[in-house]
Enzyme design. Structure first.
Site, PDB file in Angstrom:
ATOM      1  N   HIS A  60      38.772  48.046 101.394  1.00  0.00           N
ATOM      2  CA  HIS A  60      39.061  47.948 102.831  1.00  0.00           C
ATOM      3  C   HIS A  60      40.215  48.875 103.213  1.00  0.00           C
ATOM      4  O   HIS A  60      40.126  49.632 104.180  1.00  0.00           O
ATOM      5  CB  HIS A  60      39.399  46.498 103.170  1.00  0.00           C
ATOM      6  CG  HIS A  60      39.662  46.247 104.618  1.00  0.00           C
ATOM      7  ND1 HIS A  60      38.727  45.683 105.469  1.00  0.00           N
ATOM      8  CD2 HIS A  60      40.764  46.483 105.385  1.00  0.00           C
ATOM      9  CE1 HIS A  60      39.237  45.591 106.688  1.00  0.00           C
ATOM     10  NE2 HIS A  60      40.473  46.069 106.659  1.00  0.00           N
ATOM     11  N   GLU A  61      41.296  48.823 102.422  1.00  0.00           N
ATOM     12  CA  GLU A  61      42.467  49.640 102.745  1.00  0.00           C
ATOM     13  C   GLU A  61      42.209  51.126 102.495  1.00  0.00           C
ATOM     14  O   GLU A  61      42.757  51.988 103.194  1.00  0.00           O
ATOM     15  CB  GLU A  61      43.681  49.166 101.952  1.00  0.00           C
ATOM     16  CG  GLU A  61      44.127  47.741 102.273  1.00  0.00           C
ATOM     17  CD  GLU A  61      44.371  47.518 103.750  1.00  0.00           C
ATOM     18  OE1 GLU A  61      44.771  48.473 104.453  1.00  0.00           O
ATOM     19  OE2 GLU A  61      44.158  46.385 104.227  1.00  0.00           O
TER      20      GLU A  61
ATOM     21  N   HIS B  80      40.946  52.847 105.460  1.00  0.00           N
ATOM     22  CA  HIS B  80      41.962  53.207 106.451  1.00  0.00           C
ATOM     23  C   HIS B  80      42.560  54.590 106.173  1.00  0.00           C
ATOM     24  O   HIS B  80      43.344  55.085 106.982  1.00  0.00           O
ATOM     25  CB  HIS B  80      43.062  52.155 106.495  1.00  0.00           C
ATOM     26  CG  HIS B  80      42.687  50.926 107.263  1.00  0.00           C
ATOM     27  ND1 HIS B  80      42.281  50.967 108.575  1.00  0.00           N
ATOM     28  CD2 HIS B  80      42.653  49.615 106.897  1.00  0.00           C
ATOM     29  CE1 HIS B  80      42.016  49.734 108.991  1.00  0.00           C
ATOM     30  NE2 HIS B  80      42.223  48.899 108.001  1.00  0.00           N
TER      31      HIS B  80
ATOM     32  N   HIS C 173      39.574  48.935 113.316  1.00  0.00           N
ATOM     33  CA  HIS C 173      38.387  48.286 112.763  1.00  0.00           C
ATOM     34  C   HIS C 173      37.199  48.462 113.722  1.00  0.00           C
ATOM     35  O   HIS C 173      36.609  47.487 114.174  1.00  0.00           O
ATOM     36  CB  HIS C 173      38.660  46.796 112.530  1.00  0.00           C
ATOM     37  CG  HIS C 173      39.683  46.541 111.482  1.00  0.00           C
ATOM     38  ND1 HIS C 173      40.694  45.615 111.617  1.00  0.00           N
ATOM     39  CD2 HIS C 173      39.883  47.095 110.265  1.00  0.00           C
ATOM     40  CE1 HIS C 173      41.460  45.606 110.542  1.00  0.00           C
ATOM     41  NE2 HIS C 173      40.982  46.501 109.704  1.00  0.00           N
TER      42      HIS C 173
END
Length: 320
Positions: free
Chosen positions: A212-213, A216, A222
């Site tokens: 998930h990170e 980024h 999101h």
């Protein structure tokens, strides 16, 4: 003069003389936190908004006995990791400029040379556990396992992800967060520990937060762009793990949807219930469809929970 400095959830009591200079205070804080004076930012009641000369006394700087100070800053190790990423980026840009000036060149395959370059650039450049938390060696082992994870390395090299520092979040510092990506990959922080510090979260959970990170690194919010890339990374990690178990090579995600096995399809109806008999009479295709829908619902729920526990979007991801 008794002062209390708060830095990353840790309190540091200090005893100094009123006529000591700010330079003395900064030096003491560097000894305690490994944060260089030039990277220390002190916040306290009564502080002037104007830049202060470090040769003025504590009294002149507005400090009084019993004052609590909040310190912000980057440690030397973290700064080294950030510089490593910046240096790699500058090196790549320089090489690209030189190639542009030389004009088109004939490419030839060099095999291990290209692979070696990717391994050096697209990786975690520094791993830093929090030394002030219990059992930092176990935290380091978990960070090392993530760094050495072949599936994670595969997606980092494929998508050209470089991360300066991989470190951990202390539960007491940001109890609402599971992960944080600062400056699009300069530093990624992960919640490794349980809330009570009596153990560590499961590797599978932490790795999903890492994917998930890593997303980024490209997308800050999101939005749909983020969701598509994040889903792709998770599928590629799963595909890589599956290919290793099967003894096949991974050339990248094929784009095929996940299809549960016959055993997984049957497992969805075990346990009885009023609909158990009718479910068992359904076709294999119906059972697979229900299993896939259930897996997708579970993944969507996990992603929603993860987004709510991510500190990157919805706030400034740039740390001054």
């Amino acid at each position: 003069m008794n002062l209390t400095v708060s830095y990353r959830g840790q309190l540091y009591p200090l005893s100094l003389l009123p006529d000591d200079t700010l330079a003395v205070l900064h030096a003491r804080l560097e000894e305690l936190t490994s944060t260089p004076p030039q990277l220390q930012k002190l916040l306290y009641k009564g502080k002037s908004n104007k830049p202060l000369n470090d040769q003025i006394t504590l009294i002149q700087a507005g400090l009084r006995d019993g004052v609590k100070i909040q310190m912000l800053g980057t440690t030397t190790n973290e700064l080294d990791g950030i510089k490593a990423v910046e240096s790699d980026q500058q090196k790549r840009e320089r090489i690209m400029r030189e190639r542009t000036l030389k004009g088109p060149t004939k490419l030839r395959s060099t095999g291990s040379s290209s692979s070696s370059s990717d391994n050096l650039n697209y990786r975690f450049h520094k791993l830093i556990p929090l030394s002030h938390l219990p059992n930092p060696s176990s935290a380091m082992d978990l960070l090392q396992r993530l760094s050495d994870d072949q599936a994670i390395r595969h997606v980092m090299q494929k998508h050209k992800f470089a991360v300066g520092v991989l470190t951990e979040l202390a539960p007491h510092e940001h109890p609402e967060l599971l992960g944080l990506n600062e400056n699009a990959g300069q530093q990624i922080k992960l919640r490794l520990r349980t809330d009570r510090y009596d153990g560590f979260r499961t590797y599978k959970e932490v790795r999903r937060v890492l994917c998930h990170e890593l997303t980024h690194n490209v997308w800050g919010d999101h939005d749909n762009n983020f969701k598509e890339l994040n889903s792709l990374l998770n599928r590629e990690v799963t595909d890589y793990d599956a290919s290793v178990k099967a003894g096949t090579n991974v050339l990248g995600y094929s784009g095929e949807a996940y299809e549960p096995s016959e055993a997984q399809s049957r497992s969805q109806v075990l346990g009885g219930g009023s609909n158990a008999v009718s479910l068992l009479n359904d076709s294999t295709e119906d059972r697979r469809r229900r299993a896939l829908e259930a897996a997708e619902r579970r993944l969507r729920q996990e992603e929603e929970e993860m987004e709510n526990s991510c500190g990157t979007a919805g706030r400034s991801a740039v740390v001054e």
